[in-house]
Design an enzyme around this catalytic site. Structure first.
Site, PDB file in Angstrom:
ATOM      1  N   LYS A  59       0.840  -1.207   0.000  1.00  0.00           N
ATOM      2  CA  LYS A  59       0.000   0.000   0.000  1.00  0.00           C
ATOM      3  C   LYS A  59       0.873   1.255   0.000  1.00  0.00           C
ATOM      4  O   LYS A  59       0.666   2.168  -0.789  1.00  0.00           O
ATOM      5  CB  LYS A  59      -0.905  -0.009   1.245  1.00  0.00           C
ATOM      6  CG  LYS A  59      -1.573   1.317   1.522  1.00  0.00           C
ATOM      7  CD  LYS A  59      -2.451   1.267   2.739  1.00  0.00           C
ATOM      8  CE  LYS A  59      -1.793   1.656   4.034  1.00  0.00           C
ATOM      9  NZ  LYS A  59      -1.446   3.081   4.160  1.00  0.00           N
ATOM     10  N   ASN A  60       1.867   1.272   0.881  1.00  0.00           N
ATOM     11  CA  ASN A  60       2.647   2.497   1.042  1.00  0.00           C
ATOM     12  C   ASN A  60       3.634   2.750  -0.100  1.00  0.00           C
ATOM     13  O   ASN A  60       4.187   3.848  -0.205  1.00  0.00           O
ATOM     14  CB  ASN A  60       3.387   2.487   2.388  1.00  0.00           C
ATOM     15  CG  ASN A  60       2.439   2.787   3.540  1.00  0.00           C
ATOM     16  OD1 ASN A  60       1.258   3.057   3.319  1.00  0.00           O
ATOM     17  ND2 ASN A  60       2.944   2.741   4.762  1.00  0.00           N
ATOM     18  N   CYS A 116      -4.364  13.217  12.723  1.00  0.00           N
ATOM     19  CA  CYS A 116      -5.099  11.953  12.777  1.00  0.00           C
ATOM     20  C   CYS A 116      -4.831  11.347  14.136  1.00  0.00           C
ATOM     21  O   CYS A 116      -4.106  11.930  14.947  1.00  0.00           O
ATOM     22  CB  CYS A 116      -4.701  11.019  11.663  1.00  0.00           C
ATOM     23  SG  CYS A 116      -3.115  10.274  11.886  1.00  0.00           S
ATOM     24  N   ARG A 126       0.794  15.185  12.872  1.00  0.00           N
ATOM     25  CA  ARG A 126       1.187  14.934  11.488  1.00  0.00           C
ATOM     26  C   ARG A 126       1.184  16.206  10.630  1.00  0.00           C
ATOM     27  O   ARG A 126       0.392  16.368   9.696  1.00  0.00           O
ATOM     28  CB  ARG A 126       0.333  13.824  10.876  1.00  0.00           C
ATOM     29  CG  ARG A 126       0.435  12.565  11.707  1.00  0.00           C
ATOM     30  CD  ARG A 126      -0.202  11.382  11.082  1.00  0.00           C
ATOM     31  NE  ARG A 126       0.654  10.752  10.091  1.00  0.00           N
ATOM     32  CZ  ARG A 126       0.328   9.634   9.454  1.00  0.00           C
ATOM     33  NH1 ARG A 126      -0.816   9.048   9.704  1.00  0.00           N
ATOM     34  NH2 ARG A 126       1.145   9.094   8.577  1.00  0.00           N
ATOM     35  N   ASP A 175       5.114   1.114  11.915  1.00  0.00           N
ATOM     36  CA  ASP A 175       3.858   0.473  11.491  1.00  0.00           C
ATOM     37  C   ASP A 175       3.741  -0.972  11.988  1.00  0.00           C
ATOM     38  O   ASP A 175       2.716  -1.615  11.767  1.00  0.00           O
ATOM     39  CB  ASP A 175       3.728   0.500   9.957  1.00  0.00           C
ATOM     40  CG  ASP A 175       3.373   1.894   9.443  1.00  0.00           C
ATOM     41  OD1 ASP A 175       3.117   2.782  10.264  1.00  0.00           O
ATOM     42  OD2 ASP A 175       3.351   2.082   8.210  1.00  0.00           O
ATOM     43  N   ARG A 219      -8.556  -0.347   5.092  1.00  0.00           N
ATOM     44  CA  ARG A 219      -7.731   0.638   4.384  1.00  0.00           C
ATOM     45  C   ARG A 219      -6.410   0.025   3.950  1.00  0.00           C
ATOM     46  O   ARG A 219      -5.828   0.464   2.960  1.00  0.00           O
ATOM     47  CB  ARG A 219      -7.426   1.839   5.302  1.00  0.00           C
ATOM     48  CG  ARG A 219      -8.607   2.742   5.557  1.00  0.00           C
ATOM     49  CD  ARG A 219      -8.187   3.941   6.372  1.00  0.00           C
ATOM     50  NE  ARG A 219      -6.924   4.455   5.862  1.00  0.00           N
ATOM     51  CZ  ARG A 219      -6.024   5.106   6.579  1.00  0.00           C
ATOM     52  NH1 ARG A 219      -6.253   5.366   7.846  1.00  0.00           N
ATOM     53  NH2 ARG A 219      -4.908   5.522   6.045  1.00  0.00           N
TER      54      ARG A 219
HETATM   55  C1  UD1 Z   1       4.539   7.295   6.210  1.00  0.00           C
HETATM   56  C2  UD1 Z   1       3.680   6.061   6.089  1.00  0.00           C
HETATM   57  C3  UD1 Z   1       3.207   5.608   7.459  1.00  0.00           C
HETATM   58  C4  UD1 Z   1       4.411   5.413   8.372  1.00  0.00           C
HETATM   59  C5  UD1 Z   1       5.300   6.645   8.391  1.00  0.00           C
HETATM   60  C6  UD1 Z   1       6.597   6.457   9.159  1.00  0.00           C
HETATM   61  C7  UD1 Z   1       2.596   6.180   3.922  1.00  0.00           C
HETATM   62  C8  UD1 Z   1       1.357   6.440   3.145  1.00  0.00           C
HETATM   63  N1  UD1 Z   1       2.525   6.365   5.247  1.00  0.00           N
HETATM   64  O1  UD1 Z   1       3.743   8.333   6.776  1.00  0.00           O
HETATM   65  O2  UD1 Z   1       2.503   4.391   7.306  1.00  0.00           O
HETATM   66  O3  UD1 Z   1       3.963   5.152   9.680  1.00  0.00           O
HETATM   67  O4  UD1 Z   1       5.663   7.023   7.046  1.00  0.00           O
HETATM   68  O5  UD1 Z   1       7.311   5.395   8.648  1.00  0.00           O
HETATM   69  O6  UD1 Z   1       3.610   5.793   3.382  1.00  0.00           O
HETATM   70  N2  UD1 Z   1       6.621  15.268  10.176  1.00  0.00           N
HETATM   71  C9  UD1 Z   1       6.711  16.626  10.415  1.00  0.00           C
HETATM   72  N3  UD1 Z   1       6.463  17.484   9.376  1.00  0.00           N
HETATM   73  C10 UD1 Z   1       6.164  17.050   8.117  1.00  0.00           C
HETATM   74  C11 UD1 Z   1       6.088  15.664   7.881  1.00  0.00           C
HETATM   75  C12 UD1 Z   1       6.330  14.798   8.933  1.00  0.00           C
HETATM   76  O7  UD1 Z   1       6.974  17.051  11.539  1.00  0.00           O
HETATM   77  O8  UD1 Z   1       5.975  17.887   7.209  1.00  0.00           O
HETATM   78  C13 UD1 Z   1       6.853  14.320  11.294  1.00  0.00           C
HETATM   79  C14 UD1 Z   1       5.633  13.431  11.582  1.00  0.00           C
HETATM   80  O9  UD1 Z   1       4.708  14.054  12.430  1.00  0.00           O
HETATM   81  C15 UD1 Z   1       6.292  12.220  12.212  1.00  0.00           C
HETATM   82  C16 UD1 Z   1       7.611  12.115  11.462  1.00  0.00           C
HETATM   83  O10 UD1 Z   1       7.853  13.404  10.891  1.00  0.00           O
HETATM   84  O11 UD1 Z   1       6.538  12.460  13.567  1.00  0.00           O
HETATM   85  C17 UD1 Z   1       7.635  11.074  10.380  1.00  0.00           C
HETATM   86  O12 UD1 Z   1       6.515  11.227   9.550  1.00  0.00           O
HETATM   87  P1  UD1 Z   1       6.558  10.826   8.006  1.00  0.00           P
HETATM   88  O13 UD1 Z   1       7.766   9.972   7.779  1.00  0.00           O
HETATM   89  O14 UD1 Z   1       6.406  12.036   7.183  1.00  0.00           O
HETATM   90  O15 UD1 Z   1       5.254   9.907   7.884  1.00  0.00           O
HETATM   91  P2  UD1 Z   1       4.225   9.865   6.695  1.00  0.00           P
HETATM   92  O16 UD1 Z   1       4.914  10.078   5.391  1.00  0.00           O
HETATM   93  O17 UD1 Z   1       3.047  10.697   7.024  1.00  0.00           O
END
Ligand code: UD1
Length: 417
Positions: free
Chosen positions: A22-23, A116, A121, A305, A397
């Site tokens: 999925k990811n 969420c 996030r 995850d 999902r």
């Molecule tokens: C993706 C995965 C999710 C997984 C996560 C971490 C998908 C669709 N989702 O989520 O399943 O749990 O990676 O491996 O692939 N952050 C910020 N600012 C930003 C973006 C992120 O502060 O602009 C923080 C987030 O709050 C979190 C950390 O960075 O604490 C990591 O998040 P991120 O790696 O971006 O996760 P996702 O891409 O949302």
């Protein structure tokens, strides 16, 4: 509201085939927007998040067709640049269309995905990095309105923190930018490598130049291509843990065991027997589970995850264990439900202290997020007797045919309406 009924206490045994990731599929589908032609994808998982992304692409003007095992994304008439709140709010991964829309049209309006249940996030890392490619950004009425009238311009960007989504958005955007982009401190999850393999295949000029740095030289055109998405390592990890927690005996097929090495190391530490073949992992769970202290980390560390699922296993450990959650600030939503089943887990800051020696008791349960939901199924599979898990839409999902797969290996599980 659909529920799952699980009658636990049975050892899982047999063979399971793992679906597409999925990811990995989500950013690849978003990146298909770069194209003005057709992209054919194989191995997309049949899960709700993928349907949501396909609906989003259609709302942007892509035509989506399924022919046998292939999903064809036809972007010949794809011209819209606004990603609506009603779709984006369903799934945070939708925000990945911002990069490709900006790269292709020089403008995009994408609803902000919001927080969420597992944490705030934010999207600051995505937006700050895009401004360095020459994008002007305003937030109006919950929408990110981004403009780059002269097109995107390559730049050197160092991410302040490792973010999977921001790395993906920027890699995709930079693929059509003018000139060279260097991204440093990138997330390097296997799904990101799958995305860059896909981009390479559709003609992008992209190269990893060190462990966490990538160089992208913008191209002006994208080729047609057929690409097969990688396996879902989180689904695979979940079933490996299901075998361990039920003292079962499972062969997990269609995987690359090398990608699951952190998880296999932990499973071996707790006492499971794990044998590896080229595309298969064979696990035999043991009765006496040894306790361990673990922490989640960006790849190549332990995936956040899989944290909820491993917690179920450690509840059955012979002593105290700890899990430190280093990625999300509120990813212990499953703890109160697991405690209702007899677990003894307390939370101190970002650490879960797990007492061990738990014999799970069946219960009526409420699922919260995707991985928390599946952790409740694992606990229910271990509990002797009937559990009912409510609010399972999160599960759909991300897990393809979960009841069917679990039934095939001996679980007593059924969906109730
Ligand atoms: C993706 C995965 C999710 C997984 C996560 C971490 C998908 C669709 N989702 O989520 O399943 O749990 O990676 O491996 O692939 N952050 C910020 N600012 C930003 C973006 C992120 O502060 O602009 C923080 C987030 O709050 C979190 C950390 O960075 O604490 C990591 O998040 P991120 O790696 O971006 O996760 P996702 O891409 O949302």
């Amino acid at each position: 509201m659909e529920k799952l009924e699980v009658v636990g206490g049975k050892k899982l045994s047999g063979v399971l085939k793992i679906s597409g990731s999925k990811n990995a599929s989500l950013p690849i589908l978003a990146a298909s927007l770069l194209s003005k032609k057709k992209i054919k994808l194989i191995n997309l998982p049949q899960v709700k998040d993928i349907k949501t992304m396909l609906t989003l692409l259609e709302s942007l003007g892509s035509r989506v067709k399924k022919v046998g095992k292939k999903t064809i994304i036809d972007n010949i008439n794809q011209k819209k640049t606004e990603a609506n709140y009603n779709i984006v709010r369903l799934m945070r991964g939708s925000f990945l269309v911002l990069g490709p829309l900006l790269a292709k049209f020089g403008k995009a309006k994408v609803s902000s995905p919001g927080g969420c249940s597992i944490g705030v996030r934010p999207i600051d890392i995505h937006l700050n990095a895009l401004t360095k490619l020459g994008v002007n950004i305003k937030i109006v009425d919950g929408y990110v309105i981004a403009k780059a009238p002269q097109g995107l311009k390559g730049a050197k960007i160092r991410f302040p923190k490792i973010s999977v989504g921001a790395t993906e958005n920027l890699i995709i955007a930079a693929s059509l930018a003018k000139g060279t982009t260097i991204l440093e401190n990138c997330a390097i999850e296997p799904e990101i490598k799958d995305l860059t393999n896909f981009l390479f295949k559709i003609g992008c000029n992209i190269k990893w130049i060190s462990k966490r740095s990538i160089r992208i030289v913008g191209v002006s055109e994208i080729n047609e291509a057929t690409y097969s998405v990688m396996f879902d390592r989180i689904e695979a990890g979940t079933y490996l843990i299901a075998a361990a927690v039920t003292e079962g005996n499972l062969k997990i097929k269609n995987v690359n065991p090398n990608i699951l090495r952190s998880e296999i190391k932990i499973l071996r530490k707790i006492g499971s027997k794990v044998r590896i073949k080229k595309n298969e992992i064979h696990i035999i769970g043991n009765k006496n589970i040894r306790s361990v202290n673990i922490k989640t980390a960006p790849w190549p560390g332990l995936a956040t995850d899989l944290q909820a699922q491993i917690m179920v296993l450690l509840c059955r450990g012979n002593k105290k264990s700890t899990i430190q959650e280093n990625i999300f600030e509120n990813r212990f939503m499953h703890v109160s439900e697991l405690n209702r089943m007899g677990a003894k887990i307390s939370i101190v800051g970002n650490r879960a202290l797990i007492k061990g020696n738990t014999k799970f008791a069946p219960a009526q349960l409420m699922a919260t997020d995707l991985r928390a939901s599946v952790s409740l199924i694992l606990a229910a599979l271990s509990a002797k007797g009937k559990s009912v898990i409510n609010r399972i839409y999160h599960l759909d999902r991300g897990y393809e045919n979960i009841e069917k797969k679990l039934k095939k290996v001996g679980a007593q599980i059924r969906r109730l309406n």
